[in-house]
Design an enzyme around this catalytic site. Structure first.
Site, PDB file in Angstrom:
ATOM      1  N   ASN A 105       0.828  -1.214   0.000  1.00  0.00           N
ATOM      2  CA  ASN A 105       0.000   0.000   0.000  1.00  0.00           C
ATOM      3  C   ASN A 105       0.858   1.258   0.000  1.00  0.00           C
ATOM      4  O   ASN A 105       1.884   1.319   0.666  1.00  0.00           O
ATOM      5  CB  ASN A 105      -0.935   0.011   1.213  1.00  0.00           C
ATOM      6  CG  ASN A 105      -1.906  -1.147   1.171  1.00  0.00           C
ATOM      7  OD1 ASN A 105      -2.066  -1.768   0.128  1.00  0.00           O
ATOM      8  ND2 ASN A 105      -2.552  -1.440   2.275  1.00  0.00           N
ATOM      9  N   HIS A 122       5.895  -0.632  -2.600  1.00  0.00           N
ATOM     10  CA  HIS A 122       5.449   0.130  -3.776  1.00  0.00           C
ATOM     11  C   HIS A 122       5.552   1.640  -3.575  1.00  0.00           C
ATOM     12  O   HIS A 122       4.920   2.394  -4.311  1.00  0.00           O
ATOM     13  CB  HIS A 122       4.006  -0.261  -4.141  1.00  0.00           C
ATOM     14  CG  HIS A 122       3.873  -1.654  -4.684  1.00  0.00           C
ATOM     15  ND1 HIS A 122       2.658  -2.282  -4.894  1.00  0.00           N
ATOM     16  CD2 HIS A 122       4.814  -2.552  -5.071  1.00  0.00           C
ATOM     17  CE1 HIS A 122       2.865  -3.498  -5.383  1.00  0.00           C
ATOM     18  NE2 HIS A 122       4.163  -3.691  -5.485  1.00  0.00           N
ATOM     19  N   CYS A 147      11.172  20.542  -9.902  1.00  0.00           N
ATOM     20  CA  CYS A 147      12.199  20.440  -8.857  1.00  0.00           C
ATOM     21  C   CYS A 147      12.720  21.830  -8.476  1.00  0.00           C
ATOM     22  O   CYS A 147      13.019  22.647  -9.352  1.00  0.00           O
ATOM     23  CB  CYS A 147      13.339  19.583  -9.389  1.00  0.00           C
ATOM     24  SG  CYS A 147      14.713  19.435  -8.263  1.00  0.00           S
ATOM     25  N   PRO A 214     -11.800 -11.798   2.529  1.00  0.00           N
ATOM     26  CA  PRO A 214     -13.154 -12.338   2.323  1.00  0.00           C
ATOM     27  C   PRO A 214     -13.205 -13.318   1.154  1.00  0.00           C
ATOM     28  O   PRO A 214     -14.099 -14.157   1.083  1.00  0.00           O
ATOM     29  CB  PRO A 214     -13.998 -11.099   2.002  1.00  0.00           C
ATOM     30  CG  PRO A 214     -13.185  -9.919   2.383  1.00  0.00           C
ATOM     31  CD  PRO A 214     -11.749 -10.344   2.375  1.00  0.00           C
TER      32      PRO A 214
HETATM   33  P1  OAD Z   1      -6.327  -5.678  -5.005  1.00  0.00           P
HETATM   34  O1  OAD Z   1      -7.396  -4.683  -5.290  1.00  0.00           O
HETATM   35  O2  OAD Z   1      -5.773  -6.445  -6.145  1.00  0.00           O
HETATM   36  O3  OAD Z   1      -6.852  -6.729  -3.934  1.00  0.00           O
HETATM   37  C1  OAD Z   1      -7.485  -6.347  -2.755  1.00  0.00           C
HETATM   38  C2  OAD Z   1      -7.845  -7.601  -1.975  1.00  0.00           C
HETATM   39  O4  OAD Z   1      -8.376  -7.214  -0.723  1.00  0.00           O
HETATM   40  C3  OAD Z   1      -8.891  -8.497  -2.648  1.00  0.00           C
HETATM   41  O5  OAD Z   1      -8.415  -9.831  -2.663  1.00  0.00           O
HETATM   42  C4  OAD Z   1     -10.108  -8.379  -1.721  1.00  0.00           C
HETATM   43  O6  OAD Z   1     -10.844  -9.585  -1.651  1.00  0.00           O
HETATM   44  C5  OAD Z   1      -9.452  -8.069  -0.397  1.00  0.00           C
HETATM   45  N1  OAD Z   1     -10.285  -7.328   0.573  1.00  0.00           N
HETATM   46  C6  OAD Z   1     -11.265  -6.430   0.333  1.00  0.00           C
HETATM   47  N2  OAD Z   1     -11.754  -5.940   1.486  1.00  0.00           N
HETATM   48  C7  OAD Z   1     -11.066  -6.539   2.492  1.00  0.00           C
HETATM   49  C8  OAD Z   1     -11.088  -6.444   3.914  1.00  0.00           C
HETATM   50  N3  OAD Z   1     -11.927  -5.625   4.545  1.00  0.00           N
HETATM   51  N4  OAD Z   1     -10.234  -7.223   4.622  1.00  0.00           N
HETATM   52  C9  OAD Z   1      -9.364  -8.046   3.988  1.00  0.00           C
HETATM   53  N5  OAD Z   1      -9.296  -8.171   2.661  1.00  0.00           N
HETATM   54  C10 OAD Z   1     -10.132  -7.424   1.912  1.00  0.00           C
HETATM   55  O7  OAD Z   1      -5.178  -4.894  -4.221  1.00  0.00           O
HETATM   56  P2  OAD Z   1      -3.664  -5.339  -3.981  1.00  0.00           P
HETATM   57  O8  OAD Z   1      -3.551  -6.804  -3.835  1.00  0.00           O
HETATM   58  O9  OAD Z   1      -3.131  -4.471  -2.916  1.00  0.00           O
HETATM   59  O10 OAD Z   1       0.281  -1.795  -7.390  1.00  0.00           O
HETATM   60  O11 OAD Z   1      -3.004  -4.922  -5.360  1.00  0.00           O
HETATM   61  C11 OAD Z   1      -1.633  -5.106  -5.509  1.00  0.00           C
HETATM   62  C12 OAD Z   1      -1.052  -3.997  -6.335  1.00  0.00           C
HETATM   63  O12 OAD Z   1      -1.779  -3.879  -7.562  1.00  0.00           O
HETATM   64  C13 OAD Z   1      -1.168  -2.622  -5.710  1.00  0.00           C
HETATM   65  O13 OAD Z   1      -0.147  -2.331  -4.793  1.00  0.00           O
HETATM   66  C14 OAD Z   1      -1.092  -1.733  -6.910  1.00  0.00           C
HETATM   67  C15 OAD Z   1      -2.018  -2.471  -7.828  1.00  0.00           C
HETATM   68  O14 OAD Z   1      -1.855  -2.263  -9.174  1.00  0.00           O
HETATM   69  C16 OAD Z   1       0.810  -0.742  -7.994  1.00  0.00           C
HETATM   70  O15 OAD Z   1       0.219   0.299  -8.156  1.00  0.00           O
HETATM   71  C17 OAD Z   1       2.228  -0.983  -8.422  1.00  0.00           C
END
Ligand code: OAD
Length: 248
Positions: A105, A122, A147, A214
């Site tokens: 995050n 990230h 800058c 979830p």
């Molecule tokens: P995603 O949007 O891909 O996944 C979010 C996850 O959180 C999903 O699997 C949901 O099921 C889960 N979720 C939702 N609500 C929740 C809750 N209350 N408790 C627990 N889990 C919950 O987001 P990321 O996996 O963070 O990268 O995505 C990875 C990367 O892709 C990010 O850092 C970003 C994005 O593109 C860059 O920008 C480089």
């Protein structure tokens, strides 16, 4: 695999463990009101095309647009607060000889909650740097910011698609993952490389892998336990149970 274990069951694992690593993703901030990326209706990538907003090429061709999007997200994040999931992870920091929170995050909410043993994979939306001389710029007033030292274009300090992760952070994350005896995967779809390989690294090195989400994700296939629930609901209970065991 243990499905939906009671917090006291998992607390038992933690009470026998000294090296804990945690990987978080956007889901951990969902209960604070920060949108995730891949939710089919509310996710950022359902509404915006990452190719237009999250690549270095798109930044160079339309820095104003990219900056407006990041400033918009930053303002929205400033309206939010860390949730009980973030706060529970702060409580856990001091209970183990080694505890590392590895986050994908960029929203700074773990930091605002008080997490100190943190690896940012990230980057962080609160920081910016000049693409020419690398100097940090603190205040963003005009868009796109320039800058103060060399007049070069300033960019958000976040990792975009196609870019390498900060090397030290990634190396440290590999190390802490492979040394961990418990590895928690919280609120991530585990679709983005290389972060999504960290839990597998931990598993291969012998860690117990726990998913809190979830929904299923690729880690579910080899996890030792999955809690199908929200991190802000489950983590505070888990912490209470761990604390009881540690104090017993
Ligand atoms: P995603 O949007 O891909 O996944 C979010 C996850 O959180 C999903 O699997 C949901 O099921 C889960 N979720 C939702 N609500 C929740 C809750 N209350 N408790 C627990 N889990 C919950 O987001 P990321 O996996 O963070 O990268 O995505 C990875 C990367 O892709 C990010 O850092 C970003 C994005 O593109 C860059 O920008 C480089």
């Amino acid at each position: 695999m243990l499905v939906n274990p009671k917090p006291e069951q998992l607390a038992d694992w933690f009470s026998k463990s000294s090296r804990v690593a945690v990987l978080t993703g956007a889901g951990v901030s969902a209960e604070s009101g920060v949108p995730t990326f891949r939710d089919k209706t509310t996710g950022l990538w359902a509404k915006f095309n990452p190719k237009d907003l999250a690549t270095f090429t798109s930044f160079l061709s339309k820095p104003d647009l990219v900056w407006e999007w990041y400033e918009f997200r930053k303002k929205a994040i400033h309206q939010t607060e860390p949730n009980p999931g973030h706060l529970a992870l702060v409580r856990m920091e001091d209970w183990f000889a080694d505890f590392t929170l590895i986050t994908q995050n960029i929203d700074n909410l773990h930091q605002r909650a008080g997490s100190a043993r943190l690896i940012e994979l990230h980057g962080n939306i609160e920081r910016n740097y000049c693409i020419t001389c690398g100097r940090e710029k603190r205040e963003v007033t005009d868009l796109p910011p320039k800058c103060d030292s060399c007049g070069g274009l300033v960019r958000p300090d976040v990792v975009w698609f196609g870019e390498n992760l900060p090397e030290r952070a990634l190396q440290n994350a590999w190390k802490k993952s492979s040394e961990s005896t418990i590895f928690m995967v919280i609120g991530t779809s585990a679709e983005v490389y290389p972060a999504n390989r960290l839990p597998y690294e931990a598993k291969c090195a012998g860690a117990q892998v726990i998913v809190i989400n979830p929904d299923e994700n690729p880690v579910t296939h080899y996890a030792d336990a999955q809690v199908f629930g929200k991190s802000g609901d489950y983590l505070p209970h888990l912490c209470n149970e761990i604390q009881k065991k540690l104090n017993a």
